[in-house]
Design a protein around this motif. Sequence first.
Motif, mmCIF file in Angstrom:
data_model
loop_
_atom_site.group_PDB
_atom_site.id
_atom_site.type_symbol
_atom_site.label_atom_id
_atom_site.label_comp_id
_atom_site.label_asym_id
_atom_site.label_seq_id
_atom_site.Cartn_x
_atom_site.Cartn_y
_atom_site.Cartn_z
ATOM 1 N N SER A 173 -16.783 21.090 -5.680
ATOM 2 C CA SER A 173 -17.108 20.101 -4.641
ATOM 3 C C SER A 173 -18.121 20.699 -3.677
ATOM 4 O O SER A 173 -17.931 21.806 -3.173
ATOM 5 C CB SER A 173 -15.836 19.684 -3.895
ATOM 6 O OG SER A 173 -14.875 19.178 -4.789
ATOM 7 N N ARG A 174 -19.194 19.959 -3.416
ATOM 8 C CA ARG A 174 -20.276 20.488 -2.583
ATOM 9 C C ARG A 174 -20.883 19.459 -1.640
ATOM 10 O O ARG A 174 -21.548 19.820 -0.686
ATOM 11 C CB ARG A 174 -21.359 21.084 -3.480
ATOM 12 C CG ARG A 174 -21.843 20.124 -4.559
ATOM 13 C CD ARG A 174 -22.403 20.866 -5.761
ATOM 14 N NE ARG A 174 -22.931 19.960 -6.775
ATOM 15 C CZ ARG A 174 -22.216 19.427 -7.755
ATOM 16 N NH1 ARG A 174 -20.934 19.713 -7.857
ATOM 17 N NH2 ARG A 174 -22.775 18.615 -8.645
ATOM 18 N N ASP A 175 -20.657 18.185 -1.897
ATOM 19 C CA ASP A 175 -21.133 17.136 -0.991
ATOM 20 C C ASP A 175 -19.921 16.665 -0.193
ATOM 21 O O ASP A 175 -19.262 15.690 -0.537
ATOM 22 C CB ASP A 175 -21.751 15.997 -1.804
ATOM 23 C CG ASP A 175 -22.397 14.941 -0.920
ATOM 24 O OD1 ASP A 175 -22.413 15.121 0.318
ATOM 25 O OD2 ASP A 175 -22.887 13.933 -1.466
ATOM 26 N N GLU A 205 -15.336 27.037 -5.407
ATOM 27 C CA GLU A 205 -16.737 26.644 -5.454
ATOM 28 C C GLU A 205 -17.389 27.054 -6.766
ATOM 29 O O GLU A 205 -16.937 27.960 -7.472
ATOM 30 C CB GLU A 205 -17.490 27.264 -4.278
ATOM 31 C CG GLU A 205 -16.993 26.770 -2.922
ATOM 32 C CD GLU A 205 -17.760 27.380 -1.769
ATOM 33 O OE1 GLU A 205 -18.451 26.630 -1.060
ATOM 34 O OE2 GLU A 205 -17.668 28.609 -1.596
ATOM 35 N N CYS A 206 -18.509 26.401 -7.086
ATOM 36 C CA CYS A 206 -19.322 26.814 -8.223
ATOM 37 C C CYS A 206 -19.814 28.241 -7.990
ATOM 38 O O CYS A 206 -19.941 28.692 -6.853
ATOM 39 C CB CYS A 206 -20.533 25.891 -8.371
ATOM 40 S SG CYS A 206 -20.141 24.163 -8.679
ATOM 41 N N GLY A 211 -26.643 21.535 -7.756
ATOM 42 C CA GLY A 211 -25.772 22.684 -7.569
ATOM 43 C C GLY A 211 -24.460 22.602 -8.301
ATOM 44 O O GLY A 211 -23.498 23.277 -7.927
#
Length: 252
Positions: A132-134, A152-153, A192
């Motif tokens: 999850s990044r947004d 995170e990635c 990303g």
Amino acid sequence: MLATRLSRETGLPVQVVGTAGKPLAADWTIELPAAMPGLRLLARELDRALSEGRRALTLLPRCAAGLATLPVISKRHPGAAIVWFDAHGDCNIPDRTSTGYLGGMVLSGAAGMWPTGLGAGLTLDQVILVGSRDLDRSERELIDAGRIELVECGPDLADRLRTAVAGRPVYLHIDCDVLEPGIVPTEYQVPGGLTLADLGSVCDVLAGFEMVGMEIAELEAVWPDGAPAVLDPLIDALRPLVDALTIGAHPI
């Protein structure tokens, strides 16, 4: 398309729940009541299958259908880790959402943070967000406060996820927008994301845990230019989990 392919590969029949309707593209206050009959039917069918000792392999058009599936999983498998692959946090609540998007309030609804009409029972400490990044401000606050975990990635993703699961049974949700844009068509493209190699490596790891079920959502049939989605690479990455769920089992 995906159901047909997986059915052909596993030999399991496709069970269609509900009837397709025209997308409303409206605020959650309109979309949720309109979807409620189908969501309740989905919850009943999933509950029936799990009560029979079956595992769940479910293909959802939208993440919002998790409002129906997660309370059932929480009831039948209260100790399961909910591993939520998604470019977004899906933890907004009605009075803090800037968009009114129903799919952005799934985890919070299933955790009883707002009344969905479909039950609750989930606790946020069961949830592991992956990729999850947004994230909206309220979602960041939940993560920063330690109420929900984010993996995170990046390097060693599979090992970090193994540590986060900590031996629990796993129910997996995959929103296809967790992937790097350009891999499969999705409505939302967020840079990303995971590569297919990343997804394959985490599927290998998760297949070593007790798998309660898996749901896959937000896969579009075609790209904006009309080119069809190519499913083989995605299915190859998911294969360890599909095999773990379906060999000797009767998923829905």
